[in-house]
Design an enzyme around this catalytic site. Structure first.
Site, short mmCIF file in Angstrom:
data_model
loop_
_atom_site.label_atom_id
_atom_site.label_comp_id
_atom_site.label_asym_id
_atom_site.label_seq_id
_atom_site.Cartn_x
_atom_site.Cartn_y
_atom_site.Cartn_z
N ARG A 42 0.91 -1.21 0.20
CA ARG A 42 -0.02 0.09 0.01
C ARG A 42 0.65 1.17 -0.09
O ARG A 42 0.85 2.23 -0.82
CB ARG A 42 -0.95 -0.20 1.10
CG ARG A 42 -2.11 1.26 1.09
CD ARG A 42 -2.64 1.18 2.62
NE ARG A 42 -3.46 -0.13 2.68
CZ ARG A 42 -4.34 -0.23 3.90
NH1 ARG A 42 -4.31 0.85 4.75
NH2 ARG A 42 -5.04 -1.25 3.88
N HIS A 88 -8.80 -3.02 -7.25
CA HIS A 88 -8.28 -2.27 -5.82
C HIS A 88 -9.74 -1.90 -5.07
O HIS A 88 -10.50 -1.06 -5.09
CB HIS A 88 -8.07 -0.76 -6.20
CG HIS A 88 -7.05 -0.23 -5.22
ND1 HIS A 88 -5.89 -0.73 -5.01
CD2 HIS A 88 -7.35 0.88 -4.50
CE1 HIS A 88 -5.42 0.28 -3.90
NE2 HIS A 88 -6.51 1.21 -3.47
N TYR A 132 -18.06 14.88 -12.64
CA TYR A 132 -17.88 15.99 -13.55
C TYR A 132 -16.33 16.10 -14.21
O TYR A 132 -16.49 16.71 -15.41
CB TYR A 132 -17.82 17.19 -12.66
CG TYR A 132 -19.21 17.72 -11.74
CD1 TYR A 132 -20.41 17.71 -12.65
CD2 TYR A 132 -19.07 17.66 -10.56
CE1 TYR A 132 -21.49 17.89 -12.06
CE2 TYR A 132 -20.49 17.65 -10.00
CZ TYR A 132 -21.55 17.73 -10.53
OH TYR A 132 -22.67 18.04 -9.82
#
Length: 876
Positions: A42, A88, A132
């Site tokens: 990670r 993931h 967006y």
């Protein structure tokens, strides 16, 4: 009741299966497992591709969706969903934040994602929601996924074992060095700075060329971190420590300009802020300092930054010194920021601290593995295709019979077995022939099949050669890196300034020509060339150095204080010394022992010195060579580049055989003619091409024949064949000398004929008991001066033009009076010609008299007929 008894019995049966565990040990083991999962899976990047798993998965997910730079943008939410659902299994915010950062040009030195929409700003504004914004890959990111389909990297199962994902990307970009990384794991953290792609690639190429290259040599390419927001690195020691050890500290300053407003008052304009500094917060901090009156002299501050770039304006009060305010801003605000460098990455599954060389080595080793795996894949595919094409060719060579067999077969399986048994095809070939379309049987298509087979056989041969030759594989890596540099390389944005105690000595040393002298016993000094003034030929000379009775000047030459000297010893070793590090002394001082400056062994001695202008200029290094010769006539040529990496303990320049010694070394440009002369008066001339360039450890080849035990090589010159202004000057032990042109100007015939190396040569001076043996030869021009040094230390400087030009086999004229117990020790030329002065000035006469040498102001000396005797004997 019965059920309760059954439960009781069950508990009794299970009691033996309960294992008592020490809770401390259990917590320790569980926490270690958790911490390793965080460290490896990670928070820390892989040293090979420079990515954490989330970055790798985002780019791989984009490539799987075909979200390339030449395709339309896709909604960020679609990419996030793809990555989260397939690879993931974490929150969508972490994936989107990763993708946003890879698109922010103020955070990434080289962005990997091309974003469309609001992706935040350097003022701390957050990006728009993922629904967006739109994204696609940058071309640079595509280069990190090149050849992933060619089995170049290992794949692993995803979180639910339904798909496969790459364990690492086969990147062509040294991503970890280029974009850096930061992350906090459990018990450790990483904070790696971004660097310039062009510089890193140059360092990678330098490492490939020399695996033993030092970190200092690598830092000549990688100057230091290069931040996306520019700025100025203030002080180099912390950066140097990080490059050498993997840990350090870099101090970064913003860039400022001082402008004058319409009202006549000055204003400080900050146009580059340090890396990751929020411009709005910087502006607010300056405002707070003004309000609290911790900084005086500022009337207003305003952040005028926009899409065009950074512009924070600090208005100054009247008559305030701008530099004082700038220094206060550096001290009290984030306009000067420091970053701790901690180069921790995952290497072969374990966290490790890495210096610059480690990072480059790991990347190059990974690229080497990728090239091998890619080549094996391409070879397998090429051989498979060649196998099918060979089946086609068998069928085409027996076309009528094959068609007849197929038509007579009742089923495809029977036709396939017939092709195998009748024409020796394999099952794969037979199947491919049966699936062959009829249009491939036209004449043009048949030719194409044969051409394709010929080309694929060449490809197979090339791929096998690559797999068999390591140097070819590394050349491929270099070529691919050069291509990446050409496509994506750019100029450095961050400037590096040195603190007062870090300034290079070279910057403080005035560049001037100095005379460097080295005595027989190894004492060295430098003296300004202006201390030596010119005398007429035949004069007594001035005292050039104060030496011990048994010592004398052996080497004397002119060099610039900014150059580097290469010292070659009689045992064939090479040492480095910058000219400015040679202790300065006056004309009569003894100097300092070379052993105090260079680590030359006590049983070795300097025999030759070469003045090298610049070791940083790659073109200069690649176009020049070092030519070495020994007293027994051996000659050797080596690339100057092989001598460009200094070591304190020196390096081997030539392997000297027993009973021999290194005599001379010369710098050439590869377009020279070499001349060697021996004590008995013979000289040989041959082209430089006759001596091929070899490595430093070689022995060399025969240059001139030395057949007498008392004879030896006394001089070596390398004359550029384009230079017609040079003449060969020879000087004998008793002070006789002359000049001879290489070729006769009128007839064009060679005075010194060009031969093969290894011969006896021809006579270059008539050696008699009166002249003594030959002591040296030089290639000179009339614009130069000649400096002659005697065993006693007496030195005379004269114009080369005053030495008469004579035939090759003559004994020459007297250049300097030599006492009976004295002899010429060394000759050298000086580039700069001073105004001629007759005789010896009074001060020098006194100096000479003080040394016990009778002054002689004779400016010239008459020559007896004997002096000008010529001989036509040619010692062929």
């Amino acid at each position: 009741m019965e059920n309760n008894e059954e439960l009781k019995d069950g508990n009794l049966n299970n009691r033996g299966k309960i294992i008592p565990v020490n809770i401390e040990e259990q917590m320790k083991t569980s926490y270690i497992d958790y911490s390793m999962s965080v460290i490896v899976g990670r928070a820390l990047p892989d040293v090979r591709d420079g990515f954490k798993p989330v970055h790798r998965r985002v780019l791989y997910g984009m490539s799987e969706l075909g979200n390339y730079s030449n395709k339309p943008y896709k909604k960020s939410a679609r990419i996030v969903g793809e990555v989260m659902g397939k690879y993931h299994p974490h929150g969508d915010a972490s994936i989107y934040d990763t993708m946003v950062r890879m698109a922010q040009e103020w955070n990434m030195r080289y962005t990997l994602v091309d974003g469309q929409g609001n992706f935040g700003s350097q003022d701390g504004d957050p990006p728009a929601a993922m629904r967006y914004t739109e994204v696609r890959m940058q071309k640079l990111a595509e280069a990190m996924l090149d050849d992933i389909e060619k089995e170049t990297v290992d794949f692993q199962l995803n979180f639910d074992d339904s798909l496969k994902e790459p364990t690492v990307l086969p990147t062509r970009i040294p991503q970890l060095l280029v974009n850096g990384a930061s992350g906090i794991a459990v018990g450790m953290a990483t904070n790696m700075m971004p660097h310039n792609l062009s510089e890193v690639i140059d360092a990678c190429v330098a490492y490939i060329d020399d695996k033993e290259i030092s970190i200092d040599d690598l830092t000549k390419h990688v100057k230091g971190p290069d931040f996306p927001t520019g700025g100025i690195i203030y002080g180099f020691e912390g950066v140097k420590a990080a490059l050498h050890t993997g840990r350090g500290r870099v101090v970064l300053r913003g860039r400022v300009n001082v402008e004058t407003g319409k009202n006549g008052r000055e204003k400080i304009v900050i146009y580059e802020t340090p890396y990751q500094v929020n411009r709005d917060q910087l502006t607010s901090k300056i405002g707070e300092l003004i309000n609290e009156k911790l900084i005086e002299g500022i009337s207003d501050v305003n952040n005028e930054s926009n899409k065009e770039g950074t512009r924070v304006v600090v208005e100054l009060k009247k008559d305030v010194v701008a530099q004082v305010v700038i220094n206060q801003l550096y001290k009290q605000t984030d306009l000067q920021t420091s970053y701790g460098i901690n180069n921790v990455a995952i290497v072969k599954g374990r966290p490790k601290i890495l210096n610059l060389k480690d990072l480059i080595r790991e990347f190059i080793e990974f690229r080497h593995e990728v090239v091998i795996r890619r080549t094996r894949y391409e070879l397998r595919k090429a051989e498979e295709r060649a196998h099918i094409l060979e089946g086609y060719i068998i069928a085409l060579d027996n076309l009528d019979a094959v068609i007849k067999l197929i038509r007579e077969s009742s089923t495809p399986n029977i036709a396939q077995e017939g092709l195998i048994s009748n024409f020796g095809m394999t099952e794969i070939q037979a199947k491919a022939v049966l699936e062959l379309r009829l249009q491939r049987l036209t004449g043009m298509e048949i030719d194409k099949i044969r051409e394709e087979h010929a080309e694929i056989m060449k490809l197979i041969e090339r791929l096998k050669e690559i797999l068999a030759t390591e140097s070819l594989r590394f050349q491929i890596i270099k070529d691919e890196l050069a291509e990446i540099k050409e496509k994506f390389g750019d100029e450095r944005r961050t400037e590096i300034t040195y603190l007062d105690d870090e300034i290079s000595m070279l910057d403080l040393i005035e560049e001037e020509d100095v005379v460097v002298t080295i005595s027989h016993l190894g004492y060295i000094k430098r003296t300004s060339a202006t201390e030596y003034r010119q005398q007429r030929r035949g004069g007594r000379g001035a005292k050039g150095s104060s030496t011990r009775q048994e010592d004398y000047i052996e080497h004397l030459f002119v060099a610039s204080t900014h150059h580097t000297l290469l010292f070659f010893t009689e045992k064939g070793k090479c040492f480095w010394l910058p000219v400015y590090q040679i202790p300065e002394g006056d004309k009569t001082s003894k100097g300092r022992a070379i052993q105090n400056l260079v680590q030359i062994p006590p049983d070795d001695k300097v025999r030759a010195i070469i003045d090298v202008k610049d070791f940083k200029d790659e073109e200069y290094l690649k176009s020049h060579y070092i030519v070495l010769c020994t007293k027994k006539g051996i000659i050797k040529k080596t690339d100057l580049e092989d001598f460009s990496r200094p070591r304190q303990s020196g390096i081997n320049a030539i392997n000297i055989l027993e009973g021999d010694q290194l005599l001379a070394a010369r710098l050439t440009d590869g377009n020279c003619e070499i001349m060697m002369a021996v004590k008995s008066g013979r000289a040989i001339r041959f082209p430089e091409e006759k001596v091929r360039s070899t490595g430093r450890g070689g022995i060399g080849v025969a240059g001139i024949e030395v057949d007498d035990e008392n004879d030896e090589v006394v001089g070596l010159v390398c004359v550029n064949r384009e230079d017609k202004s040079k003449t060969i000057l020879v000087v004998s032990e008793k002070g006789y000398g002359k000049r001879t042109s290489l070729d006769d100007a009128e007839t064009g015939e060679a005075n010194y004929r060009i031969t093969n190396r290894g011969g006896k040569g021809v006579k270059t001076i008539n050696v008699t008991p009166k002249t003594g043996g030959l002591v040296g030869l030089l290639d000179v021009t009339e614009k130069e001066d000649l400096m002659i040094t005697c065993v006693s230390g007496v030195t005379i400087r004269m114009s080369v033009a005053s030495v008469s030009e004579q035939g090759r086999a003559t004994q020459g004229v007297k250049l300097i009076r030599v006492d009976e117990d004295d002899a010429i020790a060394a000759i050298t030329q000086l580039d700069e010609k001073e105004e001629e002065v007759e005789g010896v000035i009074e001060g020098d006469v006194n100096d000479i008299a003080a040394e016990g040498i009778a002054p002689d102001t004779a400016s010239d000396i008459s020559e007896t007929p004997e002096d000008n005797t010529t001989e036509s004997t040619d010692n062929q």
